[in-house]
Write a protein that holds these residues in place. Structure first.
Motif, short mmCIF file in Angstrom:
data_model
loop_
_atom_site.label_atom_id
_atom_site.label_comp_id
_atom_site.label_asym_id
_atom_site.label_seq_id
_atom_site.Cartn_x
_atom_site.Cartn_y
_atom_site.Cartn_z
N LEU A 1 0.82 -1.21 0.00
CA LEU A 1 0.00 0.00 0.00
C LEU A 1 0.86 1.26 0.00
CD1 LEU A 1 -2.89 -0.95 2.44
CD2 LEU A 1 -2.99 -0.71 -0.04
N LEU A 2 1.91 1.27 0.80
CA LEU A 2 2.82 2.42 0.82
C LEU A 2 3.53 2.59 -0.51
CD1 LEU A 2 4.32 2.19 4.41
CD2 LEU A 2 2.83 3.98 3.50
N MET A 3 3.94 1.48 -1.13
CA MET A 3 4.62 1.57 -2.42
C MET A 3 3.67 2.15 -3.47
SD MET A 3 6.89 -1.91 -2.40
CE MET A 3 7.46 -1.67 -4.06
N ARG A 4 2.41 1.75 -3.43
CA ARG A 4 1.43 2.30 -4.38
C ARG A 4 1.22 3.79 -4.14
NH1 ARG A 4 -3.01 0.31 -7.64
NH2 ARG A 4 -4.64 1.88 -7.66
N LEU A 5 1.12 4.19 -2.87
CA LEU A 5 0.97 5.59 -2.54
C LEU A 5 2.16 6.41 -3.05
CD1 LEU A 5 -0.46 7.92 -0.96
CD2 LEU A 5 0.97 7.23 0.98
N PHE A 6 3.38 5.93 -2.81
CA PHE A 6 4.56 6.65 -3.26
C PHE A 6 4.62 6.74 -4.78
CE2 PHE A 6 6.74 5.08 0.84
CZ PHE A 6 6.18 6.13 1.55
N ALA A 7 4.21 5.68 -5.47
CA ALA A 7 4.20 5.70 -6.93
C ALA A 7 3.20 6.74 -7.45
CB ALA A 7 3.87 4.32 -7.48
N ARG A 8 2.05 6.84 -6.78
CA ARG A 8 1.06 7.84 -7.21
C ARG A 8 1.55 9.26 -6.96
NH1 ARG A 8 -4.97 5.98 -6.92
NH2 ARG A 8 -5.11 8.14 -7.53
N GLN B 1 4.70 10.18 -6.94
CA GLN B 1 5.72 10.42 -7.94
C GLN B 1 5.09 10.74 -9.29
OE1 GLN B 1 8.12 7.06 -9.06
NE2 GLN B 1 9.76 8.36 -9.81
N ARG B 2 4.05 10.01 -9.66
CA ARG B 2 3.37 10.27 -10.93
C ARG B 2 2.76 11.66 -10.94
NH1 ARG B 2 -0.69 5.88 -12.06
NH2 ARG B 2 -1.93 7.06 -10.59
N TYR B 3 2.20 12.09 -9.80
CA TYR B 3 1.63 13.43 -9.70
C TYR B 3 2.72 14.50 -9.90
CZ TYR B 3 -0.27 17.64 -7.57
OH TYR B 3 -0.67 18.93 -7.33
N TYR B 4 3.86 14.32 -9.24
CA TYR B 4 4.94 15.30 -9.39
C TYR B 4 5.48 15.33 -10.81
CZ TYR B 4 5.29 16.50 -4.47
OH TYR B 4 5.03 16.98 -3.23
N ILE B 5 5.58 14.18 -11.44
CA ILE B 5 6.05 14.14 -12.83
C ILE B 5 5.06 14.88 -13.73
CG2 ILE B 5 6.41 12.61 -14.81
CD1 ILE B 5 7.66 10.62 -12.81
N LEU B 6 3.76 14.67 -13.51
CA LEU B 6 2.74 15.35 -14.30
C LEU B 6 2.80 16.86 -14.08
CD1 LEU B 6 0.22 15.23 -16.12
CD2 LEU B 6 -1.13 15.01 -14.03
N GLN B 7 2.91 17.28 -12.83
CA GLN B 7 2.98 18.71 -12.55
C GLN B 7 4.23 19.34 -13.13
OE1 GLN B 7 0.46 20.49 -11.21
NE2 GLN B 7 -0.62 18.54 -11.27
#
Length: 71
Positions: free
Chosen positions: A28-35, A37-43
């Motif tokens: 669950l933590l790995m999924r949260l961190f991946a999301r 990271q994806r948000y920061y990459i998008l921004q």
């Protein structure tokens, strides 16, 4: 062969004693961190983070700590 059996028994015992929390929490933590990271990459691809960083204050604070005090 005996080492593998002991290892399996040990893992099963620890799993039943509470290690299942780790088995659930880590993915669950790995999924949260991946999301995140994806948000920061998008921004960053939109240039929003760079603009915010450029508007940020750039004050520098220097703290000097003496190595030795002599009285």
């Amino acid at each position: 062969m005996l080492t593998a059996v002991v290892g399996i028994v040990l893992l099963a015992t620890k799993f039943l004693e509470g290690a299942w929390v780790v088995v659930v929490a880590v993915p669950l933590l790995m999924r949260l961190f991946a999301r995140v990271q994806r948000y920061y990459i998008l921004q960053n691809s939109r240039g929003l983070l760079l603009a915010a960083a450029l508007r940020a204050r750039t004050d520098v604070v220097v703290c000097v700590v003496p190595y030795r005090l002599s009285l």
